[in-house]
Write a protein that holds these residues in place. Sequence first.
Motif, short mmCIF file in Angstrom:
data_model
loop_
_atom_site.label_atom_id
_atom_site.label_comp_id
_atom_site.label_asym_id
_atom_site.label_seq_id
_atom_site.Cartn_x
_atom_site.Cartn_y
_atom_site.Cartn_z
N LYS A 7 0.83 -1.20 0.00
CA LYS A 7 0.00 0.00 0.00
C LYS A 7 0.87 1.25 0.00
CE LYS A 7 -3.93 -1.90 2.55
NZ LYS A 7 -4.74 -1.74 3.79
N LEU A 8 0.45 2.26 -0.78
CA LEU A 8 1.15 3.54 -0.82
C LEU A 8 0.43 4.54 0.07
CD1 LEU A 8 1.78 3.75 -4.68
CD2 LEU A 8 3.39 3.05 -2.90
N PRO A 9 1.19 5.41 0.77
CA PRO A 9 0.57 6.39 1.67
C PRO A 9 -0.46 7.26 0.98
CG PRO A 9 2.95 6.32 2.00
CD PRO A 9 2.65 5.51 0.77
N GLN A 10 -0.21 7.61 -0.27
CA GLN A 10 -1.12 8.47 -1.00
C GLN A 10 -2.27 7.71 -1.66
OE1 GLN A 10 1.98 7.75 -1.67
NE2 GLN A 10 2.44 7.65 -3.87
N GLY A 11 -2.32 6.41 -1.39
CA GLY A 11 -3.35 5.59 -2.00
C GLY A 11 -2.80 4.76 -3.14
N GLY A 12 -3.49 3.69 -3.46
CA GLY A 12 -3.04 2.82 -4.52
C GLY A 12 -2.12 1.73 -4.00
N VAL A 13 -1.70 0.89 -4.92
CA VAL A 13 -0.87 -0.26 -4.55
C VAL A 13 0.31 -0.36 -5.51
CG1 VAL A 13 -0.80 -2.78 -4.35
CG2 VAL A 13 -2.83 -1.53 -3.60
N GLN A 14 1.49 -0.66 -4.96
CA GLN A 14 2.70 -0.83 -5.76
C GLN A 14 3.15 -2.28 -5.67
OE1 GLN A 14 6.12 1.20 -4.19
NE2 GLN A 14 7.26 1.11 -6.11
N ARG A 15 3.47 -2.86 -6.81
CA ARG A 15 3.98 -4.23 -6.83
C ARG A 15 5.46 -4.22 -6.47
NH1 ARG A 15 -0.17 -7.11 -6.14
NH2 ARG A 15 1.11 -8.94 -6.66
N LYS B 217 8.77 -12.67 6.03
CA LYS B 217 9.03 -12.05 7.33
C LYS B 217 8.71 -10.57 7.31
CE LYS B 217 12.62 -11.56 10.88
NZ LYS B 217 14.00 -11.92 11.26
N GLU B 218 9.12 -9.87 6.26
CA GLU B 218 8.83 -8.43 6.15
C GLU B 218 7.34 -8.17 6.08
OE1 GLU B 218 11.02 -7.70 2.61
OE2 GLU B 218 12.84 -7.05 3.64
N ILE B 219 6.62 -9.02 5.36
CA ILE B 219 5.18 -8.83 5.19
C ILE B 219 4.45 -9.02 6.51
CG2 ILE B 219 3.12 -9.70 4.02
CD1 ILE B 219 5.04 -10.58 1.73
N VAL B 220 4.77 -10.10 7.22
CA VAL B 220 4.07 -10.40 8.47
C VAL B 220 4.41 -9.40 9.56
CG1 VAL B 220 3.79 -12.14 10.28
CG2 VAL B 220 3.87 -12.84 7.90
N GLN B 221 5.63 -8.83 9.55
CA GLN B 221 6.02 -7.85 10.56
C GLN B 221 5.24 -6.54 10.41
OE1 GLN B 221 10.28 -7.75 9.95
NE2 GLN B 221 10.65 -8.92 11.83
N GLN B 222 4.86 -6.21 9.19
CA GLN B 222 4.11 -4.97 8.95
C GLN B 222 2.91 -5.26 8.06
OE1 GLN B 222 7.06 -2.25 7.34
NE2 GLN B 222 7.48 -1.45 9.39
N PRO B 223 1.93 -6.01 8.56
CA PRO B 223 0.81 -6.42 7.71
C PRO B 223 -0.04 -5.27 7.20
CG PRO B 223 0.35 -6.92 10.01
CD PRO B 223 1.79 -6.51 9.94
N SER B 224 -0.11 -4.17 7.95
CA SER B 224 -0.96 -3.05 7.52
C SER B 224 -0.40 -2.38 6.27
CB SER B 224 -1.10 -2.02 8.64
OG SER B 224 0.16 -1.50 9.01
N GLY B 225 0.85 -2.66 5.93
CA GLY B 225 1.46 -2.04 4.76
C GLY B 225 1.25 -2.79 3.47
N TYR B 226 0.58 -3.96 3.56
CA TYR B 226 0.42 -4.79 2.38
C TYR B 226 -1.04 -5.18 2.21
CZ TYR B 226 5.49 -5.24 2.68
OH TYR B 226 6.83 -4.97 2.73
N GLU B 227 -1.38 -5.59 0.98
CA GLU B 227 -2.73 -6.09 0.73
C GLU B 227 -2.97 -7.34 1.56
OE1 GLU B 227 -2.08 -6.45 -3.57
OE2 GLU B 227 -3.92 -5.25 -3.81
N LEU B 228 -4.23 -7.55 1.95
CA LEU B 228 -4.56 -8.69 2.80
C LEU B 228 -4.14 -10.01 2.17
CD1 LEU B 228 -5.90 -9.98 5.25
CD2 LEU B 228 -8.09 -9.82 4.06
N GLU B 229 -4.40 -10.17 0.86
CA GLU B 229 -4.05 -11.43 0.23
C GLU B 229 -2.54 -11.68 0.27
OE1 GLU B 229 -5.77 -9.01 -1.20
OE2 GLU B 229 -5.22 -8.66 -3.29
#
Length: 300
Positions: free
Chosen positions: A19-27, A33-45
């Motif tokens: 997730k991008l702060p300004q909205g939208g999603v970046q691939r 490990k990085e994803i699970v440590q900061q789950p709010s920063g990524y899409e749920l899937e």
Amino acid sequence: MSNHPGFGWNSRGIEVGRKLPQGGVQRVRATPKEIVQQPSGYELESVIYALCLCVGEMIDMHEAQAQVLQNMQSMRQLGGSPSKSLQRRKDSMFVHLHNHTEFSIADGLFAPKKWAEAIADAGFKGHALTDHGNVGGHLPFYKAMKDKKLTPLLGCEFYFVDDPSEKTVENRRSSHLILLAKNYDGYRNLLKLQALSYEEGFYFRPRIGLKWLKEYHEGLVCLTACLGGVLSTEVWREFAANDAGTVYKGLEDRFKLLYSIFGDDLYVEFQGHELDEQVRIQTEFYNRLRNLPGFQHVIT
């Protein structure tokens, strides 16, 4: 742990949506490990996929679980609990007929008891359990649902091939087929098919086939499952044949075959996950099957 660069807790990473702060999603590429440590920063899937990879690689999950619990508030904001997602249909008579618990390895995250609690909190009257290739969750799910005075619907998302006795590389790939028991006889047949899938049909996965469906279909309701379902597979084959410059048409024939077995207990399954492939497949279902005798649909 696998040495494959795309898998494992500290791997080089997998392609996910951040997730991008300004909205939208970046691939981007990120490790589980990085994803699970900061789950709010990524899409749920992406979060779920990261956890599934960890489970699939049979690594130590204690660290992963600790990270998830530490970030539970963020997960709730993502809708990462069954009760959060179930609340979307709280005021309707909708009943979920296609669901996976932790008994579906790498495909379900919650225990049957937790599902029952969420279902009750969301105001539902009933719920189905359709774990992949096994019925191990039925007993705890049934007890938990009954404790909440809810109706448990017991089923299984089977792995299906026409002839499971053919155990070759060419016949390894299976499709999915959901069967739900509508009465006691149906549940006995569900258990019989489950036993056959392991005792006689197992080849990389526990599989059932046409012969057994014809013999043990009484009391069972059939749903055609997901993008990997028995009807979807026919459409994928058609697309592949078309790309190769050949002609193959199997969707209508497969539907007619299933209808000859299940009759009015057959339902074509539609799902709404906003996937381009899903829209493409289900458009084929609607345009080509809706006028055929016996067509009925269900939304899961």
